[in-house]
Write a protein that holds these residues in place. Sequence first.
Motif, PDB file in Angstrom:
ATOM      1  N   ASN A 120     -19.409  39.951  14.818  1.00 17.50           N
ATOM      2  CA  ASN A 120     -18.370  39.516  13.881  1.00 17.50           C
ATOM      3  C   ASN A 120     -17.820  38.182  14.396  1.00 17.50           C
ATOM      4  O   ASN A 120     -16.923  38.154  15.232  1.00 17.50           O
ATOM      5  CB  ASN A 120     -17.273  40.587  13.805  1.00 17.50           C
ATOM      6  N   HIS A 167     -10.165  41.319  14.016  1.00 13.38           N
ATOM      7  CA  HIS A 167     -11.404  41.402  13.219  1.00 13.38           C
ATOM      8  C   HIS A 167     -11.851  42.861  13.104  1.00 13.38           C
ATOM      9  O   HIS A 167     -11.657  43.639  14.033  1.00 13.38           O
ATOM     10  CB  HIS A 167     -12.514  40.584  13.890  1.00 13.38           C
ATOM     11  N   HIS A 205     -15.410  41.618   8.757  1.00 13.88           N
ATOM     12  CA  HIS A 205     -14.272  40.807   8.298  1.00 13.88           C
ATOM     13  C   HIS A 205     -13.717  39.989   9.453  1.00 13.88           C
ATOM     14  O   HIS A 205     -13.290  40.546  10.466  1.00 13.88           O
ATOM     15  CB  HIS A 205     -13.174  41.718   7.738  1.00 13.88           C
ATOM     16  N   GLN A 216     -10.854  37.792  10.448  1.00 12.86           N
ATOM     17  CA  GLN A 216      -9.513  37.487   9.939  1.00 12.86           C
ATOM     18  C   GLN A 216      -8.897  36.302  10.659  1.00 12.86           C
ATOM     19  O   GLN A 216      -8.350  36.460  11.730  1.00 12.86           O
ATOM     20  CB  GLN A 216      -8.599  38.707  10.144  1.00 12.86           C
ATOM     21  N   THR A 240     -15.908  36.717   5.538  1.00  5.58           N
ATOM     22  CA  THR A 240     -16.572  37.991   5.786  1.00  5.58           C
ATOM     23  C   THR A 240     -18.067  37.734   5.919  1.00  5.58           C
ATOM     24  O   THR A 240     -18.652  37.077   5.055  1.00  5.58           O
ATOM     25  CB  THR A 240     -16.324  38.964   4.618  1.00  5.58           C
ATOM     26  N   CYS A 283     -21.858  39.586   6.126  1.00  2.12           N
ATOM     27  CA  CYS A 283     -22.351  40.847   5.588  1.00  2.12           C
ATOM     28  C   CYS A 283     -23.836  40.983   5.868  1.00  2.12           C
ATOM     29  O   CYS A 283     -24.626  40.130   5.460  1.00  2.12           O
ATOM     30  CB  CYS A 283     -22.099  40.853   4.084  1.00  2.12           C
ATOM     31  N   ASP A 303     -13.980  39.186  -1.695  1.00  2.00           N
ATOM     32  CA  ASP A 303     -14.614  40.517  -1.710  1.00  2.00           C
ATOM     33  C   ASP A 303     -16.020  40.431  -2.316  1.00  2.00           C
ATOM     34  O   ASP A 303     -16.550  41.409  -2.836  1.00  2.00           O
ATOM     35  CB  ASP A 303     -13.762  41.491  -2.530  1.00  2.00           C
TER      36      ASP A 303
END
Length: 887
Positions: free
Chosen positions: A243, A255, A275, A277, A284, A286, A390
């Motif tokens: 991440n 995170h 995620h 932050q 984000t 993925c 999102d």
Amino acid sequence: GKLMSGFDQFNIKRSRCLMSRYVSTETGFGVPKDGWRICLAHEFKEKRKPFQAKDVSLTNMIEHVSLGVRYLRWWYRKTQVEKKAPFIDMFRALPLRQIYGAPLGGIGGGSITRGWRGDFCRWQLNPGMYHYKTVIANQFTVCLRRCDQTVYQQVLSMERPPTLQGWNWGYCGEYAFYHALYPRAWTVYHLPGQNVTLTCRQVSPVIPHDYKDSSLPVAVFVWDIENKNDYALDVSIMFTMVNGSGHKDDKSGGHWNEPFHLEKDGESVSGVLLHHQMPVNPYTLCIAAREKCTDKTTLHQTAFSPKGTCSALWSDLMTDGRLDSPKDSSPPTQKGEEVAAALAVSCSVPANSHNSVEFSLAWDMPKITFGSRERIYERRYTHYYGTKGDAAPSLSHYALTHYSKWEESIDEWQRPILQDGSLPAWYKSALFNELYFVVDGGTVWVELPEDADISGGLRPEDGGLPAQPEVVKDYGRFAYLEGQEYRMYNTYDVHFYASFALIMLWPKLALSVQYDIAGSVVQHDPTERLNLMNGRYSPVKTRGVVPHDIGDPDDEPWVRANAYMIHDTADWKDLNLKFVLQVYRDYYLTQDEQYLKDMWPICQTVMETELKFDKDGDGLIENSGYADQTYDGWKVTGPSAYCGGLWLASVCMMCKMARVLNCESVYQRYRDILERGRAAFDKLLWNGKYYNYDSSGQSMSNSVMSDQCAGHWFLRASGLGYDDYQVAFPKEKICSALKSVFDLNVMSFSDGQMGAVNGMRPEGVPDRSSVQSDEVWVGVVYGLAATMIHEGMIEEGMHTAEGCYRAVWERMGMAFQTPEAYCEKGIYRSLAYMRPLSIWAMQLALNNRPNHGTGLLISNDWKCIPLPSLGIKSSFESHSVTITHAF
């Protein structure tokens, strides 16, 4: 002739040399024959150093001592007081790492580069700001099982890192090779002793004339598994990802990861969201996989710590080829700790058969701010996926279910060129692989904000632009860096060369850039600032001139132009002309009449400004005795071949545009300037063989400049032949000049094997009077090659460009980071640079060959009288045997 055939043999050996350590005979699954291919165990023998202050010769040093002092002061204030990154850092040039491969993702949504050995090693998620960290836990791992027993489990990496020692590292690179044909790349891993070959195909949505999918920040990895045993195997591939991006903020805390599953239109996709932050530009990541049919299982591990030995994850996979798959999100990280995720897909592969699994990697940073944080922008892909942050699950789902359509489009685009037997293999690799910079040039592509006014405040009725021109409203704003080390957006003197890639492949983006530049022309920023070269103060932006660049991503691009402060570029001679030349070329290639009408008043404005550089009224502009053009370290005095040629070509274009738009008075005015200017250019610069560098009469003024025909190049690229009423340069003189450049700058430099040196003395030694005259500029060489091809000197043009490609991609190890410049020995300057995109000008010229089906119609009568045959087989015959056939 002898010299050439030797050169061919040498080249064939050398391109094989990138594969010389490959010990397997496996050729992989569906790997094309054309492209750049290298064995994972290859080591480049040539290790060059970046150009630094100490490389300047004594004479140049004495001349520039005050520049050095001013730069040092400015650098200290910028880095130590303001804590900002300088737009060019002369003291901390990037060391050369010969590791990069094709970048992942579409255009302008941020980029992640995966090296040719499989490392995730170059990151540009914050717009325009790079950092170069290999995140060692980001890996693919393979697990082979037979009769419910794991027989082989290996990280597909040659590294042996000091961390994660519970994993099985040290894959033998001699059994694998990488093959790039951008925007795709293939890595073929033969698993020693297992009779299994894996081919990882990396696909990014970089698709000409597609303005939707090309904007998506996502890439797909398709793993084709070939089982050559007489028994079935269960195979799992595991994808691990940290991440973050190897940046110190990975440990800033807060995170967290969460698993997801998305079913849509009968297709389901599972994975993990990571995620990240951050207070500024949160995002984000993925990782996801497609659950295609019953024989494939997707499993995950939401969170593991990429520190320590990490044996738990390794054993989890080893036990049954699967992962635990907890349902819950991980708690936010504490300050100082990192978190990573894993995703595994397993499938059965029958005896002597094949199966495949598909992963995707997406990153979603919908809203961005630049260094000064004054404005918020929305990236282009948010037009389709929203700005909430999102979008990663739907991006992944879309990529995994649509990538085969992307590949069809990519095939359709590349096929005619790849199947053209008259084109050499090296050229096919160069043409497509150099396009990496469109994505990996710190590129941003954003929506035009609703309240934006790009016109600079001047309305069409007053000779300005609409506040929101249709093309910018519909296709957004686009910016790419001059280079990863020269951090200025849309540097215009360089974009002049690179713009061919955009106007031919994404013309709406090229036009959008032109509107931005046009809007900046009418703007004025009176803030006085010190010019580092001469120590004088001048306004940041003068009204009525083309800006050097539209700003620094560490500041506020589009708001504050001209991050470049070495010279006051309002006094440069080439910027305004390059605007006019691009306007007509763009109109010629797009036939967009609205664009031509919108740009016409701006063309008139910048030509008026430029006319003041014709001090003696002979119809030809003069340079001002300093480096007042793109060669910003090479002085030029009085009328010159480069700027004088650009000027005459621009005057031609003004005549042509005036005719198209029925402006008779403007036509007559420029027609008169053209007649006088042409005579002056000839009288002052032509020496019987080529155009002199300048007309100052100084000792170096009769140097042969490789770029002396740049103006003429644009006339030809814009369909203007010699029969046009507004011809500026006589055919026999252009042919003679190009022949002189070929004989001297190309063939008399480094045995004719490194492209064209910028400046050459008539006696055949490089011009060493400045730091730039004895450099080779790759993007200039591709433009020169295009000019030769337009003149029917196809063999010479191909040979000239081939020298650069082979030097950069095969000898110096600078694949996917083509530099601005290199010298004959030892040094290079400014890695990962914009100008080499000009190779697409060669393709435009090749399309326009007589009797060539795909081109714009240009009559046959302009072919140069063929030079006595040079015996250059290198381009068209002997290269049917390069490494791509060597298996």
